[in-house]
Design an enzyme around this catalytic site. Structure first.
Site, PDB file in Angstrom:
ATOM      1  N   HIS A 134       0.837  -0.740   0.266  1.00  0.00           N
ATOM      2  CA  HIS A 134       0.078  -0.170   0.124  1.00  0.00           C
ATOM      3  C   HIS A 134       1.232   1.593   0.114  1.00  0.00           C
ATOM      4  O   HIS A 134       1.950   1.136   0.730  1.00  0.00           O
ATOM      5  CB  HIS A 134      -0.964   0.242   1.034  1.00  0.00           C
ATOM      6  N   ASP A 211       2.837  -4.548   8.237  1.00  0.00           N
ATOM      7  CA  ASP A 211       2.212  -4.011   8.029  1.00  0.00           C
ATOM      8  C   ASP A 211       0.117  -4.854   8.204  1.00  0.00           C
ATOM      9  O   ASP A 211       0.274  -5.152   7.022  1.00  0.00           O
ATOM     10  CB  ASP A 211       1.540  -3.113   6.312  1.00  0.00           C
ATOM     11  N   GLN A 214      -4.877  -5.458   6.539  1.00  0.00           N
ATOM     12  CA  GLN A 214      -5.627  -6.348   6.044  1.00  0.00           C
ATOM     13  C   GLN A 214      -5.352  -8.073   6.985  1.00  0.00           C
ATOM     14  O   GLN A 214      -6.899  -8.583   6.998  1.00  0.00           O
ATOM     15  CB  GLN A 214      -5.303  -6.346   4.824  1.00  0.00           C
ATOM     16  N   LYS A 237     -10.722  -1.254  10.115  1.00  0.00           N
ATOM     17  CA  LYS A 237     -10.633  -1.765   8.908  1.00  0.00           C
ATOM     18  C   LYS A 237     -11.320  -3.396   9.870  1.00  0.00           C
ATOM     19  O   LYS A 237     -11.577  -4.304   9.433  1.00  0.00           O
ATOM     20  CB  LYS A 237      -9.666  -1.962   8.385  1.00  0.00           C
ATOM     21  N   CYS A 382      -4.731   2.263  -3.635  1.00  0.00           N
ATOM     22  CA  CYS A 382      -3.424   2.824  -2.679  1.00  0.00           C
ATOM     23  C   CYS A 382      -1.870   1.965  -3.594  1.00  0.00           C
ATOM     24  O   CYS A 382      -1.086   1.665  -2.588  1.00  0.00           O
ATOM     25  CB  CYS A 382      -3.470   2.900  -1.890  1.00  0.00           C
TER      26      CYS A 382
HETATM   27  C1  LIG Z   1      -2.377  -3.223   3.736  1.00  0.00           C
HETATM   28  C2  LIG Z   1      -2.481  -1.173   3.682  1.00  0.00           C
HETATM   29  N1  LIG Z   1      -2.154  -0.879   4.603  1.00  0.00           N
HETATM   30  C3  LIG Z   1      -2.554   0.884   4.771  1.00  0.00           C
HETATM   31  C4  LIG Z   1      -3.365   1.181   4.618  1.00  0.00           C
HETATM   32  C5  LIG Z   1      -4.110   2.577   4.943  1.00  0.00           C
HETATM   33  O1  LIG Z   1      -4.866   2.442   6.749  1.00  0.00           O
HETATM   34  P1  LIG Z   1      -5.439   3.727   7.065  1.00  0.00           P
HETATM   35  O2  LIG Z   1      -5.203   4.555   6.085  1.00  0.00           O
HETATM   36  O3  LIG Z   1      -6.430   3.716   7.864  1.00  0.00           O
HETATM   37  O4  LIG Z   1      -3.487   4.361   7.481  1.00  0.00           O
HETATM   38  C6  LIG Z   1      -4.286   0.293   4.340  1.00  0.00           C
HETATM   39  C7  LIG Z   1      -5.899   0.632   3.921  1.00  0.00           C
HETATM   40  O5  LIG Z   1      -6.066   1.555   3.719  1.00  0.00           O
HETATM   41  C8  LIG Z   1      -4.127  -0.815   3.588  1.00  0.00           C
HETATM   42  O6  LIG Z   1      -4.482  -2.407   3.453  1.00  0.00           O
END
Ligand SMILES: Cc1ncc(COP(=O)(O)O)c(C=O)c1O
Ligand SMILES: [Zn+2]
Lengths: 426, 148
Positions: A134, A211, A214, A237, A382
C-alpha cells in the site's frame, strides 16, 4: 461455534439501509473500511454521554474513567495481538501514522544519543519493501531514503501474485536497516511469509515492520510468533472507528527509538533548554489522543473476540472459495493475485472484459454496480506500483467481511453480467 | 433509471468510436494529465494556426466518461478560434460544477450537454474534465511558445 451471519447482520444498522432509490445495500468494500456494529457505536456514545474527560491529567472521577477507557483499550489490543505487555502498544491516528512514526523516528536517530545507534540510517544503508505494498508502506520509506541518502529496494511479485523470494538473500543483506512488508495485500489478498522474511532480516541485523492493516481483521495474529519488531494496524478495518490505529513495537526497541511528534503528554520534564521524554508508549503519544476512538476500538475487539477470530477466519475462507469460484465463472473476469483460497484473504481485485473483448474500465464497472446498490472499490487501491506490475492502471475490488453472505457474492456476479450487457450492446 | 442519465447514448457512442484519437505531428505543445482518483490518463497535443485551433490529438487511457469527453471536446474545438473554444470550455466547466442544477446551453455545448448527468456524481466530474483541462493547459503552453 460457527458464525451465524444472519444474526450478526442484525448488529450492523447500516446493512439494513437502502441506497440509490431503494436498492438493498450490498457492501463489498470492507478492505477499504469495515462497517460498525451497534456495540461499537454504543460504546462511543456511552463514552461521550457518561465518561468524557481528558486522560492522565484530569484529577477527578471522570478523568479516571476516561483514562480507564483509554488504557483499558490498550490492554485489549495487547491481548488481541499477543503482545508481551501493553506498554508495547502505541496508539496512533491510523496505520499510516504508525509507519511514519517508525520512519521519522529512524530519521531522527542521526541526531539522538548513542542508544539510538541501531536506528541510524545513512548513505550506503538499504531499506527493503515490496512491490505489493500500500502507498502507506512505500512513501514513508521513500521519504526516509531521500532524507538520509539510503537506498530503497524491493521484492518483486510473481505472476500469480506471490512475493518473489528467489533473491531474498541478496535483497536482505548486511546493509539492510529495515524490511517493511504487508502481512496481507490489500489488492491481491496474498498472505505473505512474514516469519521467513523476519528470520532472514534478523540474521543480518535488520529490523522488520509488518503492515497488518488487512491481516488483523481476518486472522489470529501473534506478533511474537511472527518474529517482527514493529507491527501496525488500523481500527476502522476491524469494526472500530476511524481516527485510531496501533503501532506495536518490541519493548527494548521502543525504549531507545527516538520520539516522532513532540508535545504534551510525551514528556518527562520540559525546560527551555531541552526536554526528557516519558517512557513508552507515552513517548510516542503527543497531545490529546483519540480517547473515544480507543473506547470504540476496545469494543470492536470485544466484539470480534465474542464471535471468535478463528471462526471469523474459517467463515471468511469458505466465503472466499465461493467468491473465487463464482467470479472465475463469469467470462471476461481476470483476477489479480492468487485464484485459490490458500494463504489468501478476502480482497478480490479483478478486471472485466465486455463481450467484445474490450476491457470495461473499473470506474464504469463500479458505477453500474453502484446503481444496483453494490459497493465496491475502483482504482489502484493505493497500490499503483502493483497495478503497473500487472499491466493495468486500475482494477475493481470486491472485499468481504464476516457480515457478507453468498447472496452478496451472487449479487456481485449478477451485477457484473449486467455491466457487460450495458457496455456490450452497440 | 439513473445509469442512463449518466451514460447517454452520445457518450457511449463517442466511447466506442472516439473521434480524432491518436497522437499526430506536427504540434506546438504536448501535456500529460492524470486523474488520480480514477487513474485516467491523457497525453494531448495542440497545434495552433494563428488564433485558430488547427488540431488536437490525444492518447487516452481510462474510463468511458474520460474517453468520451476527450472525443466530444475535439469535435468542439478543432477548427475554431481559440477564444471561442475557450468560451465553450468555460461553459463546460460551469456545467460540470453545477451538480446538475443548471440548464445547459445547448447552442454553446452541442454534444457536450450529454455530460449533464455526470455532474451529479462528484467522483466522476474529474473524469469529464480531464481532457478539457489538458487542452487548456496545452493551448496556454502553445501560445506562450508562439509569443516567445
Ligand atoms: C495494507 C494497508 N496498509 C495501509 C493502509 C492504510 O490505512 P489507513 O488509511 O487507515 O492508515 C491500508 C488501508 O487503506 C491497507 O490496506
Ligand atoms: Zn474516470
Amino acid at each position: 461455534m460457527s458464525i451465524d451471519v444472519e444474526r450478526i447482520r442484525a448488529d450492523f444498522p447500516i446493512l439494513t439501509r437502502t441506497v440509490r432509490d431503494g436498492k438493498a445495500l450490498v457492501y463489498l468494500d470492507s478492505a477499504n473500511t469495515s462497517q460498525k456494529p451497534r456495540q461499537v457505536i454504543d460504546a462511543i456514545e456511552d463514552y461521550y454521554a457518561r465518561h468524557n474527560a481528558n486522560i492522565h491529567r484530569a484529577t477527578h472521577q471522570l478523568g479516571e474513567e476516561a483514562t480507564e477507557a483509554y488504557e483499558g483499550a490498550r490492554i485489549k489490543v495487547a491481548n488481541f495481538i499477543g503482545a508481551g505487555s501493553e506498554t508495547e502498544v502505541v496508539f496512533t491516528k491510523n496505520i499510516s501514522e504508525g509507519i511514519n512514526l517508525v520512519a521519522y523516528a529512524m530519521g531522527n536517530a542521526a541526531t539522538a544519543g548513542p542508544e539510538a545507534e541501531r536506528f541510524r540510517v545513512g548513505p550506503g544503508d538499504e531499506i527493503v519493501i515490496t512491490e505489493m505494498e500500500h502507498h502507506s508502506n512505500i512513501v514513508p520509506w521513500q521519504l526516509l531514503a531521500q532524507r538520509t541518502g539510503a537506498t530503497l529496494r524491493w521484492f518483486r511479485v510473481t505472476d500469480d501474485g506471490r512475493l518473489d523470494l528467489s533473491d531474498i538473500d541478496e535483497l536482505i543483506n548486511e546493509r539492510t536497516k529495515i524490511v517493511a512488508v504487508a502481512h496481507q495485500s490489500n489488492v491481491l489478498g496474498t498472505i505473505n511469509p512474514v516469519r521467513l522474511i523476519a528470520d532472514r532480516a534478523h540474521a543480518v541485523g535488520a529490523l522488520v515492520l509488518a503492515d497488518g492493516a488487512q491481516a488483523v481483521p481476518h486472522m489470529r495474529v501473534n506478533v511474537q510468533e511472527l518474529g517482527v519488531d514493529f507491527y501496525g494496524f488500523t481500527a476502522h478495518k476491524l469494526c472500530g472507528p476511524t481516527g485510531i490505529g496501533v503501532l506495536w513495537g518490541r519493548a527494548e526497541l521502543l525504549e531507545t527509538l527516538p520520539p516522532f511528534l513532540g508535545g504534551g503528554e510525551m514528556i518527562e520534564t520540559v525546560a527551555m533548554e531541552g526536554s526528557t521524554f516519558a517512557p513508552p508508549p507515552h513517548k510516542f503519544e503527543a497531545g490529546t489522543m483519540p480517547i473515544a476512538e480507543a473506547a470504540g476500538l476496545g469494543a470492536a475487539i470485544d466484539y470480534l473476540n465474542a464471535l471468535g477470530i478463528d471462526d471469523i477466519a474459517a467463515q471468511q475462507n469458505e466465503l472466499l472459495a465461493y467468491a473465487l469460484k463464482s467470479l472465475t465463472a463469469v467470462g471476461g473476469v481476470r483476477i489479480l493475485g492468487p485464484t485459490e483460497a490458500e494463504d489468501r484473504g478476502t480482497a478480490i481485485s479483478f478486471t472485466l472484459e465486455g463481450p467484445d473483448g474490450r476491457e470495461i474500465h473499473p470506474h464504469d464497472v463500479s458505477q453500474v454496480l453502484d446503481a444496483h446498490g453494490i459497493a465496491v472499490r475502483a482504482g489502484h487501491h493505493c497500490a499503483r506500483p502493483l497495478h503497473r506490475r500487472f499491466g493495468v492502471t486500475a482494477s475493481t475490488r470486491a472485499s468481504l467481511y464476516f457480515y457478507n453472505t453468498t447472496a452478496d457474492v451472487d449479487a456481485l456476479v449478477e451485477g457484473l453480467r449486467e455491466t457487460q450487457k450495458f457496455f456490450g450492446s452497440a | 433509471m439513473q445509469l442512463e442519465s449518466m451514460y447517454q447514448d452520445i457518450i457511449l457512442d463517442h466511447y466506442r468510436n472516439p473521434h480524432h484519437k491518436g497522437l499526430r505531428e506536427p504540434y506546438d505543445a504536448e501535456v500529460h494529465h492524470v486523474n488520480p482518483t480514477c487513474g485516467d490518463e491523457v497525453t494531448l497535443r495542440v497545434r495552433l494556426d494563428g488564433d485558430e485551433v488547427a488540431d488536437v490529438s490525444y492518447d487516452a487511457m481510462g474510463c468511458s466518461i474520460s474517453q468520451a469527453s476527450a472525443s466530444v471536446m475535439t469535435d468542439l474545438v478543432i477548427g475554431r478560434p481559440v477564444k471561442d473554444a475557450m468560451v465553450t470550455g468555460d461553459e463546460f466547466l460551469k456545467l460540470m460544477q453545477s451538480r446538475g442544477q443548471v440548464e445547459p446551453d445547448e447552442d454553446i455545448l452541442e454534444d457536450a450537454v450529454a455530460f449533464t448527468g455526470v455532474s451529479k456524481y462528484p467522483a466522476r466530474i474529474k473524469c469529464a474534465l480531464l481532457a478539457w483541462m489538458a487542452w487548456k493547459d496545452a493551448t496556454a503552453k502553445a501560445m506562450e511558445g508562439s509569443d516567445a
